[in-house]
Design an enzyme around this catalytic site. Structure first.
Site, short mmCIF file in Angstrom:
data_model
loop_
_atom_site.label_atom_id
_atom_site.label_comp_id
_atom_site.label_asym_id
_atom_site.label_seq_id
_atom_site.Cartn_x
_atom_site.Cartn_y
_atom_site.Cartn_z
N PRO A 179 41.71 -49.41 -0.33
CA PRO A 179 40.16 -50.26 -0.55
C PRO A 179 40.63 -51.77 -0.47
CG PRO A 179 41.19 -49.18 -2.51
CD PRO A 179 42.05 -48.66 -1.49
N CYS B 210 43.91 -53.80 -10.07
CA CYS B 210 43.33 -55.29 -9.56
C CYS B 210 44.05 -56.50 -10.36
CB CYS B 210 41.91 -55.40 -9.53
SG CYS B 210 41.19 -56.91 -8.68
N ASN C 113 52.29 -47.90 -2.02
CA ASN C 113 51.53 -48.77 -1.51
C ASN C 113 52.21 -50.19 -1.75
OD1 ASN C 113 48.77 -50.76 -2.79
ND2 ASN C 113 49.09 -50.57 -0.76
#
Length: 310
Positions: free
Chosen positions: A20, A103, A202
């Site tokens: 995302p 985030c 990731n």
């Protein structure tokens, strides 16, 4: 190494996912990456509070087609609103809901959302467990910790699994590092060794060799590609071993879809940005970018694309 993966009964054609990306992973870009071989794609992060209050701009982020499988990412800090989002009509089409707990942006952290939840483990656990009660498949994307001297990757991975997550994605950097430096492969490996659910790695994956190295060093079940996809979405084709269509063809299709869905002005501004990513490193890129950002219509952007990607 790169193979089909099953996540709680959700069959993905491969284990190379599109992350995302706030401001970028709208439906046309997700479809572009899926066509190039991405095994699963995620929406931009969507505010649970925005859904609760019926924000039309929030709902736009969740546009999808009949592609399968597909995933959405949500963020928030209120367990009841997060569960309500998972149970909402807007998220009903998605096969998996990912919770953003990584985030690093200040405006997200100050609201107790994103990576702020790495500092509030009871609340993080409550959010995951409430979302899991919705009956949807729930995954969590998080970082190794807030600071380099206090990494909690394995502990947090176990918390996610225990609360009902069926997959986790570990960004191998702490919040304080944002995107700097190499990922901490040992921390991702620690998460993999701590749980039985699939673990996706990731961070720092720009090529097929990076993806191979990441899986070899972490034992992860798959990889998630983020910024590299913005510069070169063909990275998915490289890993999948398929020949991608010419960039000109890919770009014009993305431009057309973006205009159809979001209108002339949005498509012009958005596709100027995308073209600037795609031409990075190309001879004459600076001059092309100058001309691109002067374009005022999708027709002008298309004409320039014909020239740039000839």
């Amino acid at each position: 190494m790169f193979a089909k993966i099953n996540v709680a009964g959700m069959a993905c054609p491969n284990n190379v996912f599109l992350a995302p990306l706030a401001g970028y992973t709208n439906y046309p870009f997700r479809e572009l990456c899926r066509g190039l071989g991405a095994g699963l794609t995620f929406t931009e992060m969507v505010s649970a509070k925005g859904l609760h209050y019926g924000s039309e701009e929030t709902k736009k982020l969740l546009y999808c087609g009949d592609e399968s499988p597909k995933a959405a990412q949500i963020f928030g800090s209120e367990p009841d609103l997060m569960r309500a989002a998972c149970e909402s009509e807007e998220l009903a089409p998605f096969d998996l809901i990912d919770i953003n707990m990584g985030c690093p942006m200040p405006k997200i952290i100050k609201n107790g959302e994103g990576s702020a939840l790495l500092e509030n483990l009871p609340l993080a656990e409550k959010i995951i467990s409430e979302c899991a009660k919705s009956g949807k498949r729930i995954s969590v994307k998080f970082r190794t910790g807030v600071t380099e001297d206090k990494k909690i990757t394995a502990e947090f991975a176990r918390l996610c699994e225990g609360a009902g997550a069926c997959m986790i994605t570990v960004h191998g950097r702490s919040r304080e590092r944002v995107y700097a430096g190499a990922p901490d492969y040992d921390e991702i490996a620690a998460a993999k060794n701590a749980v039985k659910i699939p673990v996706i790695a990731n961070g720092g994956i720009w090529s097929k060799s990076d993806a191979e190295k990441t899986i070899a060093r972490t034992g992860a079940d798959g990889v998630m590609i983020a910024r590299a996809a913005l510069y070169r979405p063909q990275v998915f084709a490289d890993i999948a071993g398929i020949e991608p269509p010419p960039m000109r063809e890919l770009f014009l299709k993305q431009l057309t879809q973006t205009k159809e869905l979001y209108g002339e002005r949005f498509a012009t501004v958005f596709m100027r940005k995308m073209a600037a990513f795609y031409i990075k490193g190309k001879q004459g890129a600076a001059e092309y970018k100058r001309r691109l950002f002067g374009a005022q219509t999708t027709e002008e952007v298309a004409r320039l694309a014909e020239e740039i990607f000839n």
